[in-house]
Write an enzyme that holds these catalytic residues in place. Sequence first.
Site, mmCIF file in Angstrom:
data_model
loop_
_atom_site.group_PDB
_atom_site.id
_atom_site.type_symbol
_atom_site.label_atom_id
_atom_site.label_comp_id
_atom_site.label_asym_id
_atom_site.label_seq_id
_atom_site.Cartn_x
_atom_site.Cartn_y
_atom_site.Cartn_z
ATOM 1 N N LEU A 375 0.652 -1.127 0.091
ATOM 2 C CA LEU A 375 -0.011 -0.168 0.173
ATOM 3 C C LEU A 375 0.774 1.314 0.006
ATOM 4 O O LEU A 375 0.402 2.468 -0.524
ATOM 5 C CB LEU A 375 -0.852 0.123 1.283
ATOM 6 N N HIS A 376 2.040 1.109 0.483
ATOM 7 C CA HIS A 376 3.073 2.029 0.617
ATOM 8 C C HIS A 376 3.583 2.402 -0.787
ATOM 9 O O HIS A 376 4.498 3.478 -0.845
ATOM 10 C CB HIS A 376 4.013 2.289 1.534
ATOM 11 N N GLY A 377 3.475 1.511 -1.700
ATOM 12 C CA GLY A 377 4.130 1.720 -3.013
ATOM 13 C C GLY A 377 5.686 1.204 -2.853
ATOM 14 O O GLY A 377 5.968 0.292 -2.288
#
Length: 495
Positions: A375-377
């Site tokens: 989700l944080h890339g």
Amino acid sequence: MDYYYDDYYDEYYDHPDQAAARLFHRDLSIEETIKNCVHPSLRFATQYITNFIAINLLFSVLVLIVRKLFPTAQRSLHLLSCVCGAALVYRVIDHGFYHFLQLAVSLYAVQWTLHRWLTGTGRYIKTPFIVIAYGIGNLLVSELLEPSPETWNRIRGTQMILLMKALSLAFDTDDNHSLRSQLTVLSYSGYILCPANIVLGPWISFNDYLTIWKPPAGIEPKQCRSSSGRRMLIHVFRIVTSALMAVGFLLTSNCMIDYLLAPINSWKWVRAYGRALSFRTSHYFIGYLSQCSMMAAAADWHRAEDERSIMLPVSSLYRITSPMAVEFPRSLVQVVTAWNIPMHLWLKRYIFRTTKRPFGTGTAIALTYIISSLLHGLHYRLWITLLTIGSWTFVEHEVRKKLATIYSACVLVGKCPSSCTVHQHKSNSVFCVVINMLFFALNIFNLIYLGCIFESSEGPPDEVQQDKSMFGPWTELNYASHWLLVFAYLFYFVI
């Protein structure tokens, strides 16, 4: 060159007393720190925070007016949310908006297509997991295709909040057909663009979005008018307090830590502590600013039950982070929970509980940390850090559970009640105090080690092109926590 040789001479030929004095010397005085750091940080904070408070207060007032004029008009809420949210994004981010737009539109199209395709069929397809795969894949590809790392760093958090909203919406509407019937293009847009949490969060569910701005039931108009002044003052006090806390943590992160630790910054563990504390306090700045934004937008200051708590409304939706629980941790599980409370609830509700039954607890924990990382890339430092935290939380939980069983002592990761009947040695016994203090020291050590790898202002730049110095701070500390993790794991098998 002359300056270099002057420094060389001073360093090696000074009198010992002068060398000791230099060790505790600050490069900047308090006046210079205020001028060069505090004042610029205050200007930035004032401009940045004002956007959030002004637009969300305007949204709150408009909701109250529309709610009074049209009590049952839900479309007005969605329209106001869309307009105010778009204005806030334009004011704060002002570029890279096309990433947000394409992800929001494509996620809605995917969900609409899956719901439409599954209607009237007997196929068993888990729609939320298809949406998760598409959303994370889209996020990673967008980051790879974005030519400017600075642009992506400014919208990274916004993209993550958008993805969390869309994924929770997929889970909530998968079985709840009544909620699905309320999902239209307008309501979806209002939820995604809600100014209370579009930029910094916190995540709230679609059902929370629909209910927060509803008029409170069961309260007489006269009763509302009689004490509305007091409640409005409490509401304003909460907003101002959250904003001041955010500013305080920003100044601590940018200025005060460097100033206070400058005299002893030559020691590597002090440097590591300073970097880790600066990273944590910058996170608290974001947490309290998102809390301030959420309260400024919530038109519920007149609800009587909220008077029971002056600092925050009763609802847990407004509590974003708990610095005291992070800075003085009983266990790393407590740190993970208190670091970002809404995200912890999201992961627990939609990832852990959903995967625990079919795959087991161990696999569910692993999938939870994997989804949290993605989700944080493409944030490789964060991936390794979360993997280390996940390993430490598992080992700490198992070791303390074994010690509690062997010695019948209140040393579990969670605090036992004062009237514990399970363990012979209570929390206030000498044995329990010593064991719990040892784990407290271990967790403080891990907070320093795990946090020092981040720069408070870096956001992860183009890490794909970085060299092996990406983990330079851990190399400087000889990977102490990782070696200690191996020792703790072996200790678990020995006892």
